[in-house]
Scaffold this motif. Structure first.
Motif, PDB file in Angstrom:
ATOM      1  N   PHE A 191       0.836  -1.196   0.000  1.00 26.63           N
ATOM      2  CA  PHE A 191       0.000   0.000   0.000  1.00 26.63           C
ATOM      3  C   PHE A 191       0.876   1.253   0.000  1.00 26.63           C
ATOM      4  O   PHE A 191       1.975   1.261   0.567  1.00 26.63           O
ATOM      5  N   LEU A 192       0.375   2.314  -0.628  1.00 26.55           N
ATOM      6  CA  LEU A 192       1.020   3.620  -0.607  1.00 26.55           C
ATOM      7  C   LEU A 192       0.062   4.609   0.061  1.00 26.55           C
ATOM      8  O   LEU A 192      -1.147   4.560  -0.168  1.00 26.55           O
ATOM      9  N   ALA A 193       0.608   5.507   0.873  1.00 25.50           N
ATOM     10  CA  ALA A 193      -0.225   6.443   1.622  1.00 25.50           C
ATOM     11  C   ALA A 193       0.522   7.753   1.842  1.00 25.50           C
ATOM     12  O   ALA A 193       1.748   7.804   1.710  1.00 25.50           O
ATOM     13  N   CYS A 194      -0.226   8.797   2.186  1.00 26.83           N
ATOM     14  CA  CYS A 194       0.371  10.104   2.477  1.00 26.83           C
ATOM     15  C   CYS A 194      -0.098  10.654   3.826  1.00 26.83           C
ATOM     16  O   CYS A 194       0.699  11.097   4.633  1.00 26.83           O
ATOM     17  N   THR A 195      -1.394  10.633   4.050  1.00 25.66           N
ATOM     18  CA  THR A 195      -1.971  11.246   5.245  1.00 25.66           C
ATOM     19  C   THR A 195      -2.167  10.229   6.366  1.00 25.66           C
ATOM     20  O   THR A 195      -2.082   9.016   6.149  1.00 25.66           O
ATOM     21  N   VAL A 196      -2.452  10.750   7.560  1.00 26.17           N
ATOM     22  CA  VAL A 196      -2.738   9.885   8.704  1.00 26.17           C
ATOM     23  C   VAL A 196      -3.912   8.969   8.390  1.00 26.17           C
ATOM     24  O   VAL A 196      -3.889   7.768   8.699  1.00 26.17           O
ATOM     25  N   GLU A 197      -4.933   9.529   7.750  1.00 29.39           N
ATOM     26  CA  GLU A 197      -6.122   8.744   7.419  1.00 29.39           C
ATOM     27  C   GLU A 197      -5.789   7.619   6.438  1.00 29.39           C
ATOM     28  O   GLU A 197      -6.279   6.486   6.581  1.00 29.39           O
ATOM     29  N   GLU A 198      -4.979   7.912   5.427  1.00 32.12           N
ATOM     30  CA  GLU A 198      -4.616   6.891   4.441  1.00 32.12           C
ATOM     31  C   GLU A 198      -3.785   5.783   5.074  1.00 32.12           C
ATOM     32  O   GLU A 198      -3.969   4.595   4.766  1.00 32.12           O
TER      33      GLU A 198
END
Length: 459
Positions: A400-407
């Motif tokens: 998985f790739l994410a940026c924000t706390v929520e992601e």
């Protein structure tokens, strides 16, 4: 004062080019001198150092390897043992050691303002000490101190470097223009139009100097597609730049079984305790994920593994422990400081997922280690992880790739709640992709890159 220093720097560079041929005739030791002031940082850069030493020893056994280090307790035997204990790298012979006593001039705490130019000039001072004590045939920078290259040429050395990330990049300039808050662009700057413009001028001028000194390298190896594109743009020596993926312990980790105990799912984070690693984001995401999970199920465990280089890193670790208490997750979070290689393998072998959260991570060795060990990666959606690592393998998702706390929280929830069949399918694909970044692949590409530079050395 800063202007005078910069003028002096440019004068040294130009003077070095003028007299380098003369000094090229000075006596130089038949050796490769590795400029790596911190031989105790425990990160991917140190792994590259020891694998590079091993690669040189294999390629030309009678060429001495010398380590320039600011760690005063380092000895040939202790460094050889450290390479094995911490990274699983067996050196063919102990390296020579040259101790440096001016390392404070490259410490970021020495320069509260104009840190980049301060550390760059400080690195020249440190390299001067190094080269005066021991002048090798080949000067090999494995820590990213490009401002030392003209000085090494002044001493008549062939300059080789392995660049993990550019000291300055267009991404950094963009963030200042956009007035984005980040660890290297604080609120005081982002809130002021005038200060932001001044910083843009500073960054632009520094990038020009960085391009000049970087172009002095006879060979520049870079660790990723992202780093390669930036270095080519800045240094303008595309024919001397080679992409060599860093050595990742894929073979040692791939023997770990993919099956994991999911009774209490374990999430792991492996990174130095440095501000750019964004550990606070990880804690916040883990806290948010716990709140989204079914309260009747066992809460997952979060193991944060990292090394501390100095007091600043130790202080940062203590702040993270306090943050875990504030988020009411201290019972689910474990901190592991300066673990041995064997212990790290054991921790990776029990994790179902691994978190990485640095923006514009040049490559991301820890992400590859997660994948090789069978832990599904949850990495930052930028640079190395995005461009080189967390890509589909044979059409199968690898992480998985994410940026924000929520992601990040969403990815954690998805990982710990997916079926065992689905988890094994993703983990297996991730492990297959990790083979592209093996230690053997590094040795093959590394030797092919340095061979033309070292070819005139008699065997």
């Amino acid at each position: 004062m800063l202007t005078m220093i910069i003028v002096a720097l440019i004068t040294i560079i130009l003077f070095g080019f003028c007299i380098a041929p003369v000094n090229g005739r000075r006596r130089r030791n038949r050796a490769v001198g590795f400029f790596h002031p911190y031989t105790n940082d425990g990160g991917g850069g140190e792994r590259v150092l020891w694998c590079a030493v091993r690669g040189i020893q294999e390629e030309i056994p009678d060429l001495d390897c010398c380590i320039y280090t600011g760690d005063h307790d380092a000895t040939p035997q202790s460094l050889m043992a450290r390479a094995l204990d911490r990274f699983g790298v067996t050196l063919l012979s102990p390296p020579k050691v040259v101790h440096l006593y001016k390392r404070k001039w490259i410490e970021e705490t020495t320069y509260p303002h104009f840190t980049m130019i301060g550390q760059s000039l400080g690195s020249m001072y440190l390299a001067w000490e190094a080269l005066c004590k021991f002048t090798p045939l080949y000067y090999f920078d494995t820590s990213g101190y490009a401002f030392t290259y003209p000085l090494a040429r002044l001493f008549g050395c062939k300059v080789i470097c392995y660049t993990h990330y550019p000291t300055i990049s267009s991404d950094m300039l963009s963030r200042v223009r956009d007035r984005s808050l980040m660890y290297n662009n604080d609120a005081l700057i982002t809130k002021s139009v005038w200060l932001s413009r001044c910083k843009i001028v500073y960054y632009t001028f520094f990038s020009c100097l960085y391009g000049i000194v970087g172009s002095c390298a006879h060979l520049a190896m870079v660790n990723s597609s992202w780093t390669k594109s930036h270095i080519e743009r800045l240094w303008k020596i595309p024919d001397r730049i080679k992409r060599v993926y860093p050595p990742c312990d894929t073979s040692g980790l791939q023997v770990l079984p993919l099956e994991r105990s999911t009774k209490i799912p374990v999430i792991i984070s492996v990174a130095q305790f440095r501000p750019e690693k964004a550990h606070t984001l990880q804690l916040e995401a883990f806290s948010a994920a716990i709140k989204r999970l079914d309260p009747t199920l066992p809460k997952p465990k979060f193991q944060i593994v990292g090394s501390c280089r100095n007091k600043s890193d130790d202080d940062r670790l203590q702040m993270l422990k306090k943050k875990a208490i504030e988020l009411n997750i201290s019972e689910q979070v474990e901190f592991h400081k300066n673990v041995t290689y064997r212990d790290l393998v054991g921790l990776l072998g029990g994790a179902v997922a691994g978190i990485h959260s640095m923006t514009d991570e040049h490559f991301g060795i820890s992400v590859v280690e997660y994948m090789a060990a069978g832990a599904i990666p949850i990495a930052h959606n930028s640079a190395g992880p995005k461009m080189d690592i967390v890509l589909d393998e044979d059409g199968q998702q690898t992480g998985f790739l994410a940026c924000t706390v929520e992601e990040y929280a969403d990815a954690i929830v998805r990982t710990v709640t997916m079926s065992e069949t689905e988890r094994l399918k993703v983990a297996a694909a991730a492990r297959r992709r990790a083979r592209r970044f093996s230690e053997q692949r590094f040795y093959d590409d590394f030797k092919a890159a340095v061979r033309p530079i070292l070819c005139h050395v008699s065997r």
